[in-house]
Design a protein around this motif. Structure first.
Motif, PDB file in Angstrom:
ATOM      1  N   ARG A   1       0.845  -1.196   0.000  1.00 54.79           N
ATOM      2  CA  ARG A   1       0.000   0.000   0.000  1.00 54.79           C
ATOM      3  C   ARG A   1       0.881   1.246   0.000  1.00 54.79           C
ATOM      4  N   LEU A   2       0.526   2.177  -0.852  1.00 50.54           N
ATOM      5  CA  LEU A   2       1.180   3.484  -0.871  1.00 50.54           C
ATOM      6  C   LEU A   2       0.522   4.332   0.207  1.00 50.54           C
ATOM      7  N   ILE A   3       1.305   4.823   1.179  1.00 53.77           N
ATOM      8  CA  ILE A   3       0.715   5.602   2.274  1.00 53.77           C
ATOM      9  C   ILE A   3       1.145   7.066   2.249  1.00 53.77           C
ATOM     10  N   ASN A   4       2.050   7.402   1.352  1.00 53.13           N
ATOM     11  CA  ASN A   4       2.491   8.788   1.205  1.00 53.13           C
ATOM     12  C   ASN A   4       2.988   8.977  -0.233  1.00 53.13           C
ATOM     13  N   PRO A   5       2.536   9.993  -0.944  1.00 52.20           N
ATOM     14  CA  PRO A   5       1.759  11.170  -0.519  1.00 52.20           C
ATOM     15  C   PRO A   5       0.249  10.937  -0.463  1.00 52.20           C
ATOM     16  N   ILE A   6      -0.232   9.790  -0.982  1.00 51.75           N
ATOM     17  CA  ILE A   6      -1.651   9.455  -0.883  1.00 51.75           C
ATOM     18  C   ILE A   6      -1.761   8.036  -0.345  1.00 51.75           C
ATOM     19  N   VAL A   7      -2.948   7.654   0.079  1.00 52.28           N
ATOM     20  CA  VAL A   7      -3.183   6.293   0.561  1.00 52.28           C
ATOM     21  C   VAL A   7      -3.958   5.532  -0.507  1.00 52.28           C
ATOM     22  N   VAL A   8      -3.309   4.511  -1.081  1.00 53.89           N
ATOM     23  CA  VAL A   8      -3.929   3.726  -2.141  1.00 53.89           C
ATOM     24  C   VAL A   8      -3.168   2.407  -2.263  1.00 53.89           C
ATOM     25  N   ASP A   9      -3.856   1.358  -2.693  1.00 54.39           N
ATOM     26  CA  ASP A   9      -3.188   0.075  -2.904  1.00 54.39           C
ATOM     27  C   ASP A   9      -2.150   0.205  -4.013  1.00 54.39           C
ATOM     28  N   ALA A  10      -1.010  -0.455  -3.805  1.00 52.32           N
ATOM     29  CA  ALA A  10       0.069  -0.422  -4.794  1.00 52.32           C
ATOM     30  C   ALA A  10       0.106  -1.729  -5.575  1.00 52.32           C
ATOM     31  N   ASP A  11       0.653  -1.664  -6.771  1.00 53.04           N
ATOM     32  CA  ASP A  11       0.784  -2.838  -7.628  1.00 53.04           C
ATOM     33  C   ASP A  11       1.976  -3.666  -7.155  1.00 53.04           C
ATOM     34  N   LYS A  12       1.728  -4.905  -6.732  1.00 57.43           N
ATOM     35  CA  LYS A  12       2.784  -5.756  -6.181  1.00 57.43           C
ATOM     36  C   LYS A  12       3.923  -5.958  -7.177  1.00 57.43           C
ATOM     37  N   ARG A  13       3.595  -6.163  -8.443  1.00 59.60           N
ATOM     38  CA  ARG A  13       4.641  -6.394  -9.444  1.00 59.60           C
ATOM     39  C   ARG A  13       5.539  -5.175  -9.602  1.00 59.60           C
ATOM     40  N   LYS A  14       4.940  -3.998  -9.534  1.00 59.33           N
ATOM     41  CA  LYS A  14       5.734  -2.774  -9.659  1.00 59.33           C
ATOM     42  C   LYS A  14       6.639  -2.578  -8.442  1.00 59.33           C
ATOM     43  N   VAL A  15       6.128  -2.917  -7.260  1.00 54.24           N
ATOM     44  CA  VAL A  15       6.939  -2.782  -6.043  1.00 54.24           C
ATOM     45  C   VAL A  15       8.067  -3.812  -6.048  1.00 54.24           C
ATOM     46  N   ASP A  16       7.772  -5.033  -6.480  1.00 57.52           N
ATOM     47  CA  ASP A  16       8.816  -6.059  -6.581  1.00 57.52           C
ATOM     48  C   ASP A  16       9.919  -5.613  -7.539  1.00 57.52           C
ATOM     49  N   ARG A  17       9.513  -5.018  -8.646  1.00 55.20           N
ATOM     50  CA  ARG A  17      10.491  -4.526  -9.614  1.00 55.20           C
ATOM     51  C   ARG A  17      11.310  -3.387  -9.017  1.00 55.20           C
ATOM     52  N   LEU A  18      10.648  -2.547  -8.225  1.00 55.18           N
ATOM     53  CA  LEU A  18      11.335  -1.433  -7.571  1.00 55.18           C
ATOM     54  C   LEU A  18      12.429  -1.960  -6.637  1.00 55.18           C
ATOM     55  N   LEU A  19      12.097  -2.982  -5.854  1.00 49.42           N
ATOM     56  CA  LEU A  19      13.083  -3.577  -4.949  1.00 49.42           C
ATOM     57  C   LEU A  19      14.220  -4.237  -5.732  1.00 49.42           C
ATOM     58  N   SER A  20      13.871  -4.939  -6.798  1.00 55.40           N
ATOM     59  CA  SER A  20      14.899  -5.605  -7.605  1.00 55.40           C
ATOM     60  C   SER A  20      15.843  -4.602  -8.247  1.00 55.40           C
ATOM     61  N   ASP A  21      15.306  -3.438  -8.621  1.00 56.57           N
ATOM     62  CA  ASP A  21      16.135  -2.416  -9.259  1.00 56.57           C
ATOM     63  C   ASP A  21      17.284  -1.971  -8.365  1.00 56.57           C
ATOM     64  N   LEU A  22      17.108  -2.080  -7.053  1.00 56.10           N
ATOM     65  CA  LEU A  22      18.195  -1.753  -6.126  1.00 56.10           C
ATOM     66  C   LEU A  22      18.961  -3.001  -5.699  1.00 56.10           C
ATOM     67  N   LEU A  23      18.244  -4.003  -5.220  1.00 50.73           N
ATOM     68  CA  LEU A  23      18.902  -5.165  -4.615  1.00 50.73           C
ATOM     69  C   LEU A  23      19.643  -6.030  -5.631  1.00 50.73           C
ATOM     70  N   GLU A  24      19.219  -6.007  -6.901  1.00 50.38           N
ATOM     71  CA  GLU A  24      19.870  -6.830  -7.920  1.00 50.38           C
ATOM     72  C   GLU A  24      21.012  -6.107  -8.625  1.00 50.38           C
ATOM     73  N   LYS A  25      21.224  -4.853  -8.310  1.00 47.42           N
ATOM     74  CA  LYS A  25      22.330  -4.132  -8.934  1.00 47.42           C
ATOM     75  C   LYS A  25      23.665  -4.629  -8.379  1.00 47.42           C
ATOM     76  N   ARG A  26      24.638  -4.767  -9.274  1.00 43.33           N
ATOM     77  CA  ARG A  26      25.957  -5.239  -8.856  1.00 43.33           C
ATOM     78  C   ARG A  26      26.806  -4.078  -8.352  1.00 43.33           C
ATOM     79  N   ILE A  27      27.555  -4.356  -7.310  1.00 43.39           N
ATOM     80  CA  ILE A  27      28.501  -3.366  -6.790  1.00 43.39           C
ATOM     81  C   ILE A  27      29.752  -3.446  -7.655  1.00 43.39           C
ATOM     82  N   LYS A  28      29.965  -2.426  -8.467  1.00 41.82           N
ATOM     83  CA  LYS A  28      31.111  -2.438  -9.374  1.00 41.82           C
ATOM     84  C   LYS A  28      32.428  -2.260  -8.625  1.00 41.82           C
ATOM     85  N   ARG A  29      32.377  -1.453  -7.576  1.00 43.37           N
ATOM     86  CA  ARG A  29      33.606  -1.159  -6.836  1.00 43.37           C
ATOM     87  C   ARG A  29      33.241  -0.543  -5.505  1.00 43.37           C
ATOM     88  N   ARG A  30      34.023  -0.832  -4.477  1.00 48.61           N
ATOM     89  CA  ARG A  30      33.866  -0.197  -3.166  1.00 48.61           C
ATOM     90  C   ARG A  30      35.109   0.629  -2.882  1.00 48.61           C
TER      91      ARG A  30
END
Length: 368
Positions: A131-160
């Motif tokens: 559920r999106l609670i900010n800036p409005i309250v509305v149900d969120a699309d699970k597939r879009k949220v999963d993709r959002l998480l993957s966009d960060l968590l699946e990125k490779r660390i090129k260098r530290r």
């Protein structure tokens, strides 16, 4: 190139440190310097001591270039792990996503034209629903949220990289802050800074001592509007078929104390003068502020389907008391099965019982 430079420097030292050779086969220095070097070296004009000293200097210069950090950076080589793997984040265990764009201006002004710099917050209220609670309250699309998480968590660390200052990497005042809250109450906050070469961008986990390079697409991945994330299908269905009713009313912003009571435990949360929440019972400790805020939010927005037949209600019961400046607290009573598959709610002063989802109960258990 640097090693080649040092090599020619060494040759220059050898040539100009040598005395004139008496051998008849030697040409003048300014005609064939290489033959001079050969002749003088092999004729013994260059002492072993001079050669050894020059060689030691050369090796020291090579070592200095190879091992001394450049530009105050110490790099971890061959880092190939993904962000989620490196920081121990499992997409299925993340309960809340908070994205904040603190800057009014992006470093790349040309790219900023197409970006939506709007902060937003998403909360998981069941295993497969967000559920999106900010800036409005509305149900969120699970597939879009999963993709959002993957966009960060699946990125490779090129260098530290270990750095002495965050300023030049844009991480002292980041473009985006992405906070991920997990089931166990821990939080990982990722700061996104300036772009650099090879489609990379500087990033940093808030508590990590090093920064990292990841794909620069992270900015565009998290530049979303509410319409990009909302579940349009659920929204359309809910407009015509949602028969749920609000369970109770209370002043969320005015709440100063929350009591959670069950047969085996009593928890007391009190709001401190600085606005933060603290657990005072069963022991005094700091409680995760976002967790209490979520509890208040979902209690205030709690909806359910009215139940006509009250026979066979689960016996397990939790009472939640919300205190404000009013003399009497607002009391919410939750009935639930042992596996939490069925959760019911009512208030102390009304007999109407509602069937609700299990998200509020899960939040209470996290605090426990």
């Amino acid at each position: 190139m640097v090693y080649l430079y040092y090599f020619f420097l060494l040759r220059f030292i050898l040539v100009h440190r040598l005395k004139p050779c008496s051998a008849s086969s030697c040409e003048p220095v300014y005609h064939i310097p290489i033959s001079i070097v050969k002749c003088r070296f092999w004729n013994g004009s260059v002492s072993f001591r001079t050669t050894l000293i020059t060689l030691i200097i050369f090796l020291c210069l090579v070592a200095f270039y190879s091992f001394i950090p450049r530009d105050n950076q110490v790099e971890d080589q061959n880092v190939a792990e993904k962000v989620g793997q490196f920081y121990g984040l499992n997409k299925r265990l993340i309960q809340k996503i908070q994205v904040i764009f603190p800057r009014s201006q992006y470093f790349d002004k040309e790219a900023q034209k197409d970006l939506i710099q709007q902060s937003y917050t998403l909360v998981r209220f069941s295993q497969n629903n967000w559920r999106l609670i900010n800036p409005i309250v509305v149900d969120a699309d699970k597939r879009k949220v999963d993709r959002l998480l993957s966009d960060l968590l699946e990125k490779r660390i090129k260098r530290r990289i270990e750095v002495t200052s965050l300023l030049e990497y844009g991480l002292d005042d980041p473009t985006v802050k992405i906070s991920l809250f997990t089931q166990d109450g821990s939080t990982k906050t990722f700061l996104i800074g300036k772009k650099t070469v090879n489609y990379s961008i500087y990033a940093k986990e808030k508590l990590d001592s090093k920064i990292m390079l990841i794909e620069s697409s992270i900015i565009r991945d998290y530049s979303k509007s509410p319409d990009d994330l909302r579940n349009l299908m659920s929204h359309n269905v809910s407009q015509s078929k949602d028969s749920r009713k609000r369970v109770f009313d209370f002043q969320r912003a005015e709440t100063t104390q929350i009591d959670i009571l069950s047969t085996d435990l009593e928890i007391v949360l009190r709001k401190q003068p600085d606005g933060n929440w603290q657990m005072t019972e069963p022991n005094k400790s700091i409680v995760a502020q976002p967790m209490v805020e979520d509890l208040l939010f979902f209690a205030d927005a709690l909806k359910g389907t009215e139940v006509q037949n009250l026979k066979g209600l689960p016996k397990a019961k939790i009472r939640v008391r919300f205190y404000t400046k009013e003399a009497e607290p607002t009391v919410l009573i939750l009935h639930h099965t042992k596996d939490n598959n069925e959760v019911y709610a009512k208030t102390r002063d009304k007999e109407t019982m509602f069937r609700i989802d299990d998200h509020l109960l899960k939040l209470i258990r996290q605090i426990r």
